[in-house]
Scaffold this active site. Sequence first.
Site, PDB file in Angstrom:
ATOM      1  N   THR A  82      -9.598   1.031   1.046  1.00  0.00           N
ATOM      2  CA  THR A  82      -9.080   1.239  -0.315  1.00  0.00           C
ATOM      3  C   THR A  82      -9.358  -0.013  -1.149  1.00  0.00           C
ATOM      4  O   THR A  82      -9.794   0.067  -2.303  1.00  0.00           O
ATOM      5  CB  THR A  82      -7.553   1.534  -0.279  1.00  0.00           C
ATOM      6  N   GLY A 120      -3.855  -2.205   0.445  1.00  0.00           N
ATOM      7  CA  GLY A 120      -3.504  -0.899   0.993  1.00  0.00           C
ATOM      8  C   GLY A 120      -2.420  -1.054   2.048  1.00  0.00           C
ATOM      9  O   GLY A 120      -1.814  -2.115   2.204  1.00  0.00           O
ATOM     10  N   ALA A 121      -2.176   0.016   2.808  1.00  0.00           N
ATOM     11  CA  ALA A 121      -1.196  -0.023   3.903  1.00  0.00           C
ATOM     12  C   ALA A 121      -1.549   1.057   4.915  1.00  0.00           C
ATOM     13  O   ALA A 121      -2.251   2.018   4.597  1.00  0.00           O
ATOM     14  CB  ALA A 121       0.212   0.209   3.365  1.00  0.00           C
ATOM     15  N   ASP A 122      -1.064   0.878   6.126  1.00  0.00           N
ATOM     16  CA  ASP A 122      -1.256   1.905   7.159  1.00  0.00           C
ATOM     17  C   ASP A 122      -0.108   2.910   7.140  1.00  0.00           C
ATOM     18  O   ASP A 122      -0.297   4.083   7.447  1.00  0.00           O
ATOM     19  CB  ASP A 122      -1.382   1.239   8.531  1.00  0.00           C
ATOM     20  N   GLY A 171      -2.286  -4.029   8.859  1.00  0.00           N
ATOM     21  CA  GLY A 171      -3.020  -4.727   9.911  1.00  0.00           C
ATOM     22  C   GLY A 171      -3.973  -3.852  10.694  1.00  0.00           C
ATOM     23  O   GLY A 171      -4.625  -4.326  11.618  1.00  0.00           O
ATOM     24  N   GLY A 194      -6.689  -3.041   9.791  1.00  0.00           N
ATOM     25  CA  GLY A 194      -7.999  -3.667   9.600  1.00  0.00           C
ATOM     26  C   GLY A 194      -8.040  -5.100  10.109  1.00  0.00           C
ATOM     27  O   GLY A 194      -8.989  -5.827   9.825  1.00  0.00           O
ATOM     28  N   GLU A 235      -3.226 -11.399   4.877  1.00  0.00           N
ATOM     29  CA  GLU A 235      -2.629 -10.490   3.883  1.00  0.00           C
ATOM     30  C   GLU A 235      -1.181 -10.895   3.609  1.00  0.00           C
ATOM     31  O   GLU A 235      -0.747 -10.952   2.457  1.00  0.00           O
ATOM     32  CB  GLU A 235      -2.682  -9.047   4.396  1.00  0.00           C
TER      33      GLU A 235
HETATM   34  C1  5RP Z   1      -5.874  -4.210   6.783  1.00  0.00           C
HETATM   35  C2  5RP Z   1      -4.780  -3.410   6.210  1.00  0.00           C
HETATM   36  C3  5RP Z   1      -5.134  -2.269   5.320  1.00  0.00           C
HETATM   37  O1  5RP Z   1      -4.459  -2.382   4.133  1.00  0.00           O
HETATM   38  C4  5RP Z   1      -4.749  -0.996   5.996  1.00  0.00           C
HETATM   39  O2  5RP Z   1      -5.333  -0.948   7.292  1.00  0.00           O
HETATM   40  C5  5RP Z   1      -5.181   0.233   5.179  1.00  0.00           C
HETATM   41  O3  5RP Z   1      -6.569   0.324   5.182  1.00  0.00           O
HETATM   42  P1  5RP Z   1      -7.373   1.474   4.450  1.00  0.00           P
HETATM   43  O4  5RP Z   1      -7.298   1.185   2.985  1.00  0.00           O
HETATM   44  O5  5RP Z   1      -8.766   1.348   5.026  1.00  0.00           O
HETATM   45  O6  5RP Z   1      -6.749   2.801   4.821  1.00  0.00           O
HETATM   46  O7  5RP Z   1      -3.614  -3.646   6.420  1.00  0.00           O
HETATM   47  O8  5RP Z   1      -5.403  -5.197   7.669  1.00  0.00           O
END
Ligand code: 5RP
Length: 219
Positions: A27, A78-80, A91, A93, A99
């Site tokens: 994102t 972004g966030a998971d 995290g 990613g 972050e």
């Molecule tokens: C990376 C993160 C990202 O914000 C999280 O993994 C969301 O990623 P994406 O936008 O690819 O869904 O925390 O460490």
Amino acid sequence: MQKRAAAERAVSLVNFDQIIGIGSGSTVAEFIRLLAPHAARIPGVVVASKASEAIAVESGLRVVELNDVAPPETYFDGADEIEPGFAMIKGGGAALTREKIIASASKRFVCMVDESKLVAALGAFPLPVEVIPMARTFVSHQLQLLGGTPDLRGAASTDNGNILIDVSGLKLLDPKGFEDKVNSIPGVVCNGIFAHRRADELIIAGESVRHLTQPQAMW
Ligand code: 5RP
């Protein structure tokens, strides 16, 4: 498509005359690329990962160090998973530590997600924990004692040269308390619960795009 829509709304909130804090992930990659047309005006961006840095440079943005500039006004990431009180798991990613540092240094945290990231309570997404490599076995055992099932993601998988342990099976009913508990294990650098430094605002892309400026009672 939804990630792009969330990123587009986030760009509409950017003050192009200020240093911008930027996280990591797909994102965020969309968000950075959308900043390219404004690059000449933006004094600098502070980024949370080497991956984000590469996209920022490619997009003509000036990448600056957090140590060298005033705290960013706004941090975009972004966030998971995110729950109605705007606490998150991050995290996925592998960039959680940087972050959390930049998010904590910034005055405002705008989180951008698609609807799939909304949860009633945190914990279905395995909790990423960044660990000093020589503490791997000890920390894994401590995480088991806290009720989780630890799984090593791979050697030296963070930009800081540390390992990541993903912990599944956790019940995160008290995100702040659990964030503190995991951080207190010697060898843990950081964990992916963002409850102390939660988002201030949330952009959700679904059939339409919504911008929430305060936590909710429920989704
Ligand atoms: C990376 C993160 C990202 O914000 C999280 O993994 C969301 O990623 P994406 O936008 O690819 O869904 O925390 O460490």
